[in-house]
Write a protein that holds these residues in place. Structure first.
Motif, PDB file in Angstrom:
ATOM      1  N   GLU A   1      45.507  25.824  48.190  1.00  0.00           N
ATOM      2  CA  GLU A   1      44.754  26.511  47.140  1.00  0.00           C
ATOM      3  C   GLU A   1      45.334  27.906  46.970  1.00  0.00           C
ATOM      4  O   GLU A   1      45.632  28.600  47.935  1.00  0.00           O
ATOM      5  CB  GLU A   1      43.275  26.597  47.512  1.00  0.00           C
ATOM      6  CG  GLU A   1      42.573  25.252  47.598  1.00  0.00           C
ATOM      7  CD  GLU A   1      42.538  24.525  46.265  1.00  0.00           C
ATOM      8  OE1 GLU A   1      42.436  25.222  45.222  1.00  0.00           O
ATOM      9  OE2 GLU A   1      42.641  23.296  46.252  1.00  0.00           O
ATOM     10  N   THR A   2      45.497  28.330  45.726  1.00  0.00           N
ATOM     11  CA  THR A   2      46.115  29.629  45.475  1.00  0.00           C
ATOM     12  C   THR A   2      45.204  30.551  44.681  1.00  0.00           C
ATOM     13  O   THR A   2      44.301  30.108  43.969  1.00  0.00           O
ATOM     14  CB  THR A   2      47.438  29.464  44.705  1.00  0.00           C
ATOM     15  OG1 THR A   2      47.162  28.867  43.429  1.00  0.00           O
ATOM     16  CG2 THR A   2      48.411  28.602  45.479  1.00  0.00           C
ATOM     17  N   LEU A   3      45.453  31.846  44.829  1.00  0.00           N
ATOM     18  CA  LEU A   3      44.792  32.897  44.063  1.00  0.00           C
ATOM     19  C   LEU A   3      45.856  33.747  43.400  1.00  0.00           C
ATOM     20  O   LEU A   3      46.883  34.044  44.012  1.00  0.00           O
ATOM     21  CB  LEU A   3      43.965  33.804  44.978  1.00  0.00           C
ATOM     22  CG  LEU A   3      42.598  33.352  45.459  1.00  0.00           C
ATOM     23  CD1 LEU A   3      42.109  34.335  46.519  1.00  0.00           C
ATOM     24  CD2 LEU A   3      41.614  33.288  44.301  1.00  0.00           C
ATOM     25  N   SER A   4      45.621  34.136  42.164  1.00  0.00           N
ATOM     26  CA  SER A   4      46.511  35.091  41.519  1.00  0.00           C
ATOM     27  C   SER A   4      46.303  36.470  42.123  1.00  0.00           C
ATOM     28  O   SER A   4      45.196  36.823  42.546  1.00  0.00           O
ATOM     29  CB  SER A   4      46.223  35.149  40.019  1.00  0.00           C
ATOM     30  OG  SER A   4      46.775  36.299  39.434  1.00  0.00           O
ATOM     31  N   ALA A   5      47.358  37.258  42.170  1.00  0.00           N
ATOM     32  CA  ALA A   5      47.230  38.641  42.632  1.00  0.00           C
ATOM     33  C   ALA A   5      46.295  39.437  41.739  1.00  0.00           C
ATOM     34  O   ALA A   5      45.760  40.475  42.141  1.00  0.00           O
ATOM     35  CB  ALA A   5      48.605  39.305  42.690  1.00  0.00           C
ATOM     36  N   GLU A   6      46.068  38.943  40.501  1.00  0.00           N
ATOM     37  CA  GLU A   6      45.148  39.613  39.574  1.00  0.00           C
ATOM     38  C   GLU A   6      43.704  39.170  39.779  1.00  0.00           C
ATOM     39  O   GLU A   6      42.805  39.704  39.136  1.00  0.00           O
ATOM     40  CB  GLU A   6      45.560  39.353  38.129  1.00  0.00           C
ATOM     41  CG  GLU A   6      46.837  40.059  37.704  1.00  0.00           C
ATOM     42  CD  GLU A   6      46.704  41.567  37.769  1.00  0.00           C
ATOM     43  OE1 GLU A   6      45.599  42.086  37.599  1.00  0.00           O
ATOM     44  OE2 GLU A   6      47.735  42.235  38.003  1.00  0.00           O
ATOM     45  N   SER A   7      43.461  38.187  40.646  1.00  0.00           N
ATOM     46  CA  SER A   7      42.091  37.756  40.918  1.00  0.00           C
ATOM     47  C   SER A   7      41.310  38.888  41.562  1.00  0.00           C
ATOM     48  O   SER A   7      41.877  39.763  42.227  1.00  0.00           O
ATOM     49  CB  SER A   7      42.091  36.537  41.854  1.00  0.00           C
ATOM     50  OG  SER A   7      42.735  35.439  41.263  1.00  0.00           O
ATOM     51  N   THR A   8      40.009  38.883  41.354  1.00  0.00           N
ATOM     52  CA  THR A   8      39.171  39.929  41.928  1.00  0.00           C
ATOM     53  C   THR A   8      38.790  39.577  43.363  1.00  0.00           C
ATOM     54  O   THR A   8      38.924  38.433  43.804  1.00  0.00           O
ATOM     55  CB  THR A   8      37.888  40.100  41.109  1.00  0.00           C
ATOM     56  OG1 THR A   8      37.094  38.908  41.230  1.00  0.00           O
ATOM     57  CG2 THR A   8      38.196  40.353  39.644  1.00  0.00           C
ATOM     58  N   LEU A   9      38.274  40.578  44.080  1.00  0.00           N
ATOM     59  CA  LEU A   9      37.798  40.313  45.435  1.00  0.00           C
ATOM     60  C   LEU A   9      36.653  39.309  45.425  1.00  0.00           C
ATOM     61  O   LEU A   9      36.510  38.521  46.356  1.00  0.00           O
ATOM     62  CB  LEU A   9      37.341  41.609  46.104  1.00  0.00           C
ATOM     63  CG  LEU A   9      38.411  42.649  46.438  1.00  0.00           C
ATOM     64  CD1 LEU A   9      37.833  43.703  47.371  1.00  0.00           C
ATOM     65  CD2 LEU A   9      39.643  42.021  47.057  1.00  0.00           C
ATOM     66  N   GLN A  10      35.850  39.328  44.376  1.00  0.00           N
ATOM     67  CA  GLN A  10      34.751  38.363  44.292  1.00  0.00           C
ATOM     68  C   GLN A  10      35.300  36.950  44.180  1.00  0.00           C
ATOM     69  O   GLN A  10      34.819  36.028  44.858  1.00  0.00           O
ATOM     70  CB  GLN A  10      33.858  38.684  43.094  1.00  0.00           C
ATOM     71  CG  GLN A  10      32.599  37.827  43.033  1.00  0.00           C
ATOM     72  CD  GLN A  10      31.734  38.170  41.832  1.00  0.00           C
ATOM     73  OE1 GLN A  10      32.200  38.110  40.694  1.00  0.00           O
ATOM     74  NE2 GLN A  10      30.500  38.546  42.084  1.00  0.00           N
ATOM     75  N   GLU A  11      36.318  36.752  43.359  1.00  0.00           N
ATOM     76  CA  GLU A  11      36.935  35.432  43.238  1.00  0.00           C
ATOM     77  C   GLU A  11      37.635  35.054  44.542  1.00  0.00           C
ATOM     78  O   GLU A  11      37.610  33.887  44.947  1.00  0.00           O
ATOM     79  CB  GLU A  11      37.935  35.444  42.073  1.00  0.00           C
ATOM     80  CG  GLU A  11      37.266  35.573  40.716  1.00  0.00           C
ATOM     81  CD  GLU A  11      38.242  35.881  39.601  1.00  0.00           C
ATOM     82  OE1 GLU A  11      38.008  35.435  38.467  1.00  0.00           O
ATOM     83  OE2 GLU A  11      39.242  36.586  39.854  1.00  0.00           O
ATOM     84  N   GLY A  12      38.238  36.042  45.187  1.00  0.00           N
ATOM     85  CA  GLY A  12      38.869  35.784  46.470  1.00  0.00           C
ATOM     86  C   GLY A  12      37.871  35.346  47.515  1.00  0.00           C
ATOM     87  O   GLY A  12      38.124  34.402  48.277  1.00  0.00           O
ATOM     88  N   LEU A  13      36.713  36.003  47.540  1.00  0.00           N
ATOM     89  CA  LEU A  13      35.676  35.643  48.504  1.00  0.00           C
ATOM     90  C   LEU A  13      35.201  34.216  48.274  1.00  0.00           C
ATOM     91  O   LEU A  13      35.023  33.445  49.221  1.00  0.00           O
ATOM     92  CB  LEU A  13      34.511  36.623  48.398  1.00  0.00           C
ATOM     93  CG  LEU A  13      33.322  36.369  49.331  1.00  0.00           C
ATOM     94  CD1 LEU A  13      33.761  36.437  50.786  1.00  0.00           C
ATOM     95  CD2 LEU A  13      32.209  37.376  49.055  1.00  0.00           C
ATOM     96  N   ALA A  14      35.006  33.850  47.010  1.00  0.00           N
ATOM     97  CA  ALA A  14      34.561  32.487  46.694  1.00  0.00           C
ATOM     98  C   ALA A  14      35.587  31.457  47.167  1.00  0.00           C
ATOM     99  O   ALA A  14      35.233  30.413  47.714  1.00  0.00           O
ATOM    100  CB  ALA A  14      34.329  32.351  45.192  1.00  0.00           C
ATOM    101  N   ALA A  15      36.878  31.753  46.970  1.00  0.00           N
ATOM    102  CA  ALA A  15      37.926  30.834  47.401  1.00  0.00           C
ATOM    103  C   ALA A  15      37.969  30.716  48.923  1.00  0.00           C
ATOM    104  O   ALA A  15      38.127  29.619  49.469  1.00  0.00           O
ATOM    105  CB  ALA A  15      39.280  31.302  46.871  1.00  0.00           C
TER     106      ALA A  15
END
Length: 393
Positions: free
Chosen positions: A331-345
């Protein structure tokens, strides 16, 4: 300084300022105006989000900027010029416009859709063709694959990307976006939001963005105008200031009871110090992959361009003849993702780890729960962080 302010400072600003001065719209037969004496300044190179309930007049307010709706009274000034004194066709050709469900012409190919405004303003064929391919690459679509397709042959997310490419084709200083991502699924919507932020970091346009989604407003906006009935401005400020100190109960209602959690949307993954992991390319011999894993639990398989594919463990390689196809999807996250989206992932991953990709989709590092906790703890120890006074005007 907030992330949005950093983003604006980093971009080479190509946008121009917009000023609304007591702009009003009255329709015949209606006692109350649809928009009542709205005044605000939209700085060059920023994303200004108009957020409010359906029917409050936010789209009408935005459309008066390019005179798709003519103001009854008041003045719209663009780069120091009264918009009412500019020929409306010329004005609109100099302002990009992106709407929900893209608004593409169904009988035209992707290339012809993107070429619409450049053709109207007299560009030659060679220049239009080059710009079309440039715009497709800019929004992450391969020109050779998508140039000759029709809108019906595209997914919703791809249509929206083409819509943004068309809006930017003539390099306008201003981009108006009317709930452009409202008709796509949540995952695609997040990806399109990230793409818009990436484009803005490169282009520095002045973007006026209409939405009814406050989370989207916080993620995208350098400034947010929370609107009430008749587009009355309830609060116009940086996202951090609105979340920390809403002007009244109505604004607080928009921010929601989880306003503190929404603060996580003000920081991007790229601002966090990323971790590293063992990596191996998919064409590497199995013995090399085993060595890469070493004493660790797993390694990340990358394609030949450096983009993440799968996690592999020693057990995955026990009976494998090659690295290709072994392991489980990463599963990947964009560097532009927010910390909130990162936490959910992270909460959805059994190892509480997510792979971060850069603008080109290549592996950039790892983010973990400990990474986020450490970052947030650091923010709490910095005096004044997140207050309205820290945000430059």
């Amino acid at each position: 300084m907030t992330d949005s302010a950093n983003r604006t400072a980093a971009a080479a600003v190509s946008g121009v300022g917009i000023v609304l001065d007591a702009v009003t719209k009255r329709y015949p037969g209606q006692q109350e105006p649809a928009v009542d004496a709205v005044s605000m300044t939209m700085p060059a190179g920023e994303i200004v989000v108009l957020v409010g309930p359906s029917g409050c007049g936010k789209t009408t307010t935005m459309r008066m900027i390019n005179r798709l709706i003519e103001p009854t009274s008041g003045t719209v000034t663009i780069d120091g010029r009264d918009a009412a004194e500019i020929d409306p066709d010329r004005l609109r050709r100099g302002i990009g416009y992106s709407i929900q469900q893209a608004g593409l012409f169904p009988h035209m190919t992707v290339a012809r859709n993107i070429a619409t405004v450049p053709g109207l303003i007299g560009w030659d064929r060679k220049r239009i063709a080059a710009r079309t391919d440039e715009m497709l690459e800019l929004v992450g679509l391969d020109p050779g694959t998508y140039r000759r397709r029709y809108p019906r042959q595209l997914s919703g997310g791809q249509q929206q990307r083409v819509g943004v490419a068309r809006a930017l084709a003539a390099d306008p200083p201003i981009l108006l976006m009317d709930e452009p991502f409202g008709a796509v699924d949540p995952i695609t919507r997040g990806l399109l939001q990230d793409e818009l932020l990436r484009l803005q970091a490169e282009l520095g346009k002045t973007i006026v963005f209409v939405t009814h989604d406050f989370n989207e407003a916080v993620k995208l906006g350098d400034r947010i105008a929370v609107l009430g009935d008749r587009s009355r401005i309830l609060q116009y400020d940086r996202p951090a200031a609105i979340l920390a100190d809403p002007a009244d109960e109505t604004v607080a209602g928009f921010a929601g009871s989880d306003a503190a959690l929404k603060q996580l949307t003000l920081t991007r993954i790229r601002e966090v110090t990323l971790g590293e992991c063992a990596t191996v390319t998919e064409d590497a011999p199995v013995a090399v992959a085993r060595t890469a894993i070493g004493d660790g639990a797993r390694a990340l398989v990358l394609d030949t361009a450096g983009r993440p594919l799968r996690w592999i463990t020693t057990a995955d390689l026990a009976h494998a003849d090659s690295v290709g196809g072994a392991g489980t999807a990463a599963e990947t996250l964009s560097a532009e993702s927010t910390l909130q989206e990162g936490l959910a992932a992270l909460l959805g991953d059994r190892n509480a780890t997510a792979v971060v990709t850069g603008p080109d989709g290549k592996y950039a590092g790892l983010v973990t729960i400990d990474t986020l906790v450490g970052h947030l703890a650091g923010l709490r120890t910095e005096p004044g962080t997140g207050t309205a006074t820290d945000v430059p005007a």
